[in-house]
Design an enzyme around this catalytic site. Structure first.
Site, mmCIF file in Angstrom:
data_model
loop_
_atom_site.group_PDB
_atom_site.id
_atom_site.type_symbol
_atom_site.label_atom_id
_atom_site.label_comp_id
_atom_site.label_asym_id
_atom_site.label_seq_id
_atom_site.Cartn_x
_atom_site.Cartn_y
_atom_site.Cartn_z
ATOM 1 N N HIS A 36 -29.960 -20.291 -19.758
ATOM 2 C CA HIS A 36 -30.388 -19.036 -19.141
ATOM 3 C C HIS A 36 -29.530 -17.911 -19.716
ATOM 4 O O HIS A 36 -28.664 -18.158 -20.575
ATOM 5 C CB HIS A 36 -30.286 -19.134 -17.616
ATOM 6 C CG HIS A 36 -28.954 -19.620 -17.125
ATOM 7 N ND1 HIS A 36 -27.786 -18.917 -17.310
ATOM 8 C CD2 HIS A 36 -28.600 -20.762 -16.477
ATOM 9 C CE1 HIS A 36 -26.775 -19.582 -16.779
ATOM 10 N NE2 HIS A 36 -27.237 -20.722 -16.282
ATOM 11 N N GLY A 38 -27.031 -16.434 -18.649
ATOM 12 C CA GLY A 38 -25.593 -16.661 -18.514
ATOM 13 C C GLY A 38 -25.052 -17.398 -19.731
ATOM 14 O O GLY A 38 -24.081 -16.965 -20.372
ATOM 15 N N HIS A 39 -25.715 -18.501 -20.099
ATOM 16 C CA HIS A 39 -25.312 -19.235 -21.306
ATOM 17 C C HIS A 39 -25.419 -18.334 -22.544
ATOM 18 O O HIS A 39 -24.548 -18.341 -23.412
ATOM 19 C CB HIS A 39 -26.242 -20.438 -21.547
ATOM 20 C CG HIS A 39 -26.225 -21.487 -20.478
ATOM 21 N ND1 HIS A 39 -27.315 -21.766 -19.694
ATOM 22 C CD2 HIS A 39 -25.253 -22.335 -20.067
ATOM 23 C CE1 HIS A 39 -27.032 -22.744 -18.856
ATOM 24 N NE2 HIS A 39 -25.780 -23.106 -19.050
ATOM 25 N N GLY A 149 -17.855 -19.748 -18.987
ATOM 26 C CA GLY A 149 -18.204 -18.732 -18.008
ATOM 27 C C GLY A 149 -17.242 -18.702 -16.827
ATOM 28 O O GLY A 149 -16.790 -19.753 -16.359
ATOM 29 N N GLU A 150 -16.954 -17.502 -16.343
ATOM 30 C CA GLU A 150 -16.164 -17.366 -15.108
ATOM 31 C C GLU A 150 -16.955 -17.846 -13.900
ATOM 32 O O GLU A 150 -16.402 -18.056 -12.838
ATOM 33 C CB GLU A 150 -15.753 -15.902 -14.904
ATOM 34 C CG GLU A 150 -14.720 -15.428 -15.890
ATOM 35 C CD GLU A 150 -14.323 -13.982 -15.675
ATOM 36 O OE1 GLU A 150 -15.027 -13.272 -14.915
ATOM 37 O OE2 GLU A 150 -13.314 -13.567 -16.269
ATOM 38 N N GLN A 155 -13.348 -24.606 -13.321
ATOM 39 C CA GLN A 155 -13.533 -25.317 -14.593
ATOM 40 C C GLN A 155 -12.822 -24.580 -15.729
ATOM 41 O O GLN A 155 -12.166 -25.202 -16.581
ATOM 42 C CB GLN A 155 -15.032 -25.431 -14.882
ATOM 43 C CG GLN A 155 -15.375 -25.918 -16.274
ATOM 44 C CD GLN A 155 -16.864 -26.127 -16.425
ATOM 45 O OE1 GLN A 155 -17.398 -27.127 -15.973
ATOM 46 N NE2 GLN A 155 -17.555 -25.201 -17.058
ATOM 47 N N ILE A 178 -23.039 -13.761 -15.267
ATOM 48 C CA ILE A 178 -24.306 -13.016 -15.369
ATOM 49 C C ILE A 178 -25.146 -13.364 -14.139
ATOM 50 O O ILE A 178 -25.255 -14.536 -13.759
ATOM 51 C CB ILE A 178 -25.066 -13.399 -16.665
ATOM 52 C CG1 ILE A 178 -24.169 -13.208 -17.896
ATOM 53 C CG2 ILE A 178 -26.353 -12.608 -16.799
ATOM 54 C CD1 ILE A 178 -23.704 -11.798 -18.164
ATOM 55 N N MET A 186 -26.590 -16.632 -12.091
ATOM 56 C CA MET A 186 -27.513 -17.507 -12.822
ATOM 57 C C MET A 186 -26.912 -18.903 -12.941
ATOM 58 O O MET A 186 -25.707 -19.065 -13.126
ATOM 59 C CB MET A 186 -27.785 -16.944 -14.203
ATOM 60 C CG MET A 186 -28.636 -15.709 -14.147
ATOM 61 S SD MET A 186 -29.237 -15.264 -15.765
ATOM 62 C CE MET A 186 -30.073 -13.740 -15.372
ATOM 63 N N SER A 188 -28.315 -23.208 -14.006
ATOM 64 C CA SER A 188 -29.416 -24.133 -14.303
ATOM 65 C C SER A 188 -29.948 -24.740 -13.012
ATOM 66 O O SER A 188 -31.133 -25.053 -12.895
ATOM 67 C CB SER A 188 -28.929 -25.248 -15.228
ATOM 68 O OG SER A 188 -28.329 -24.687 -16.371
HETATM 69 P P1 AMP Z 1 -23.452 -25.543 -17.711
HETATM 70 O O1 AMP Z 1 -24.612 -25.685 -18.621
HETATM 71 O O2 AMP Z 1 -23.810 -25.281 -16.302
HETATM 72 O O3 AMP Z 1 -22.444 -26.659 -17.875
HETATM 73 O O4 AMP Z 1 -22.679 -24.236 -18.171
HETATM 74 C C1 AMP Z 1 -22.266 -24.073 -19.502
HETATM 75 C C2 AMP Z 1 -21.398 -22.850 -19.600
HETATM 76 O O5 AMP Z 1 -22.132 -21.703 -19.192
HETATM 77 C C3 AMP Z 1 -20.170 -22.927 -18.683
HETATM 78 O O6 AMP Z 1 -19.055 -22.387 -19.365
HETATM 79 C C4 AMP Z 1 -20.570 -22.060 -17.524
HETATM 80 O O7 AMP Z 1 -19.484 -21.486 -16.851
HETATM 81 C C5 AMP Z 1 -21.394 -21.001 -18.234
HETATM 82 N N1 AMP Z 1 -22.279 -20.322 -17.286
HETATM 83 C C6 AMP Z 1 -23.150 -20.892 -16.421
HETATM 84 N N2 AMP Z 1 -23.761 -19.962 -15.663
HETATM 85 C C7 AMP Z 1 -23.253 -18.768 -16.056
HETATM 86 C C8 AMP Z 1 -23.474 -17.416 -15.646
HETATM 87 N N3 AMP Z 1 -24.333 -17.105 -14.684
HETATM 88 N N4 AMP Z 1 -22.785 -16.435 -16.278
HETATM 89 C C9 AMP Z 1 -21.897 -16.734 -17.274
HETATM 90 N N5 AMP Z 1 -21.658 -17.995 -17.694
HETATM 91 C C10 AMP Z 1 -22.312 -18.990 -17.107
#
Ligand code: AMP
Length: 280
Positions: A36, A38-39, A149-150, A155, A178, A186, A188
């Site tokens: 999304h 965010g990623h 991401g924060e 993590q 984001i 945002m 998944s």
């Molecule tokens: P995930 O696919 O959930 O493991 O997330 C992969 C990376 O995307 C991690 O570093 C998350 O912190 C980051 N991430 C997930 N959602 C957001 C968001 N809304 N805004 C910024 N980074 C994000």
């Protein structure tokens, strides 16, 4: 252009070795897919800072403490590749489980202290899984910089700690959360929220923002927590797992933002666990 997909660590290594010989700076964005905005903000940050960008997509079985959560986790590889086409991504690394955890795999990376609280206290084994896979992805990609991401604040701190402790020559960079227009961070997992429940979801960020304002105005977490939790539950969430004010560096519990602090929450909405956090 749709980026190249690589599925084995040998192919990845050959490519990265070539880049390194040419003196290029390599950035990695580790994800579990279902990409999304965010990623994609992390991908943009990597592209801005690095000569080469690797996006990894790996739904890491070791970080799911609940098997049905692993089964229901969205997998959208083709869509993901399409979304990445508007960026300058060199490689999407989509390893099979055998590339990350080959037969006989017996090592766990475990970060103590930081993982005892918040999500660590509620999801046994989760951060061991995260720390182990991130260590593997750092060594497999050989990245100079890694973008996280924060949104997953705990993590981020865990990953910074393990990279420093294990002398992994990677700079870990945190990027802002984001959000959807209504404030929902945002994720998944938002794909799993029903339409009926989705309307209730923004209450989480609203309650956090109100509590943060109260803290900035001189209130204490002890006094403000109850009202914030009541608001989240009144909106239709079924449980607030934690709602804590914590120090950014060591995640110790605070009652007032006497040091650089973060307000962090996890709550359940219609069977989906949502997390969020904001700076105070
Ligand atoms: P995930 O696919 O959930 O493991 O997330 C992969 C990376 O995307 C991690 O570093 C998350 O912190 C980051 N991430 C997930 N959602 C957001 C968001 N809304 N805004 C910024 N980074 C994000």
């Amino acid at each position: 252009m749709t980026p190249q997909i690589i599925r084995t660590k040998a192919e990845l290594r050959a490519l990265v070795n070539g880049w390194k010989r040419a003196g290029e700076r390599v950035g990695v964005v580790p994800t579990m897919g279902a990409l999304h905005e965010g990623h994609l903000s992390l991908v943009q940050a990597a592209q801005d800072a690095c000569d080469r960008v690797i996006v990894t997509i790996f739904v890491n079985p070791k970080q799911f403490n609940n098997p049905s959560d692993l089964d229901s986790y969205p997998r959208t590889e083709e869509d993901d590749a399409r979304k990445l086409a508007r960026f300058d991504v060199d490689v999407v690394y989509v390893p099979g489980v055998d590339q990350v955890y080959p037969e006989g795999f017996a090592t766990t990376v475990s970060v103590s202290g930081l993982t005892d609280v918040l999500c660590g206290a509620h999801r046994p084994g989760h951060f061991d899984g995260v720390a182990t896979v991130v260590t593997k992805l750092f060594t497999q990609t050989g990245a100079d910089q890694a973008f996280f991401g924060e949104k997953d604040f705990q993590q981020l701190q865990v990953v910074k700690r393990l990279a420093a402790d294990l002398d992994i020559p990677v700079e870990v960079i945190g990027c802002p959360t984001i959000r959807e227009e209504d404030g929902l961070a945002m994720s998944s997992r938002n794909l799993l929220i029903s339409d009926r429940a989705r309307i209730k979801a923004p209450a989480l960020h609203e309650a956090l923002s109100e509590m943060a304002a109260g803290l900035r105005a001189g209130g204490t977490a002890t006094d403000l927590r109850q009202k914030a939790e009541a608001k989240i539950l009144a909106a239709g969430f079924t449980e607030v797992e934690y709602l804590d004010l914590r120090a950014c560096d060591d995640l110790s519990l605070l009652d007032t933002p006497s040091r650089e602090a973060r307000l962090l929450v996890a709550a359940w909405l219609a069977g989906v666990r949502l997390i969020d956090n904001i700076a105070v």
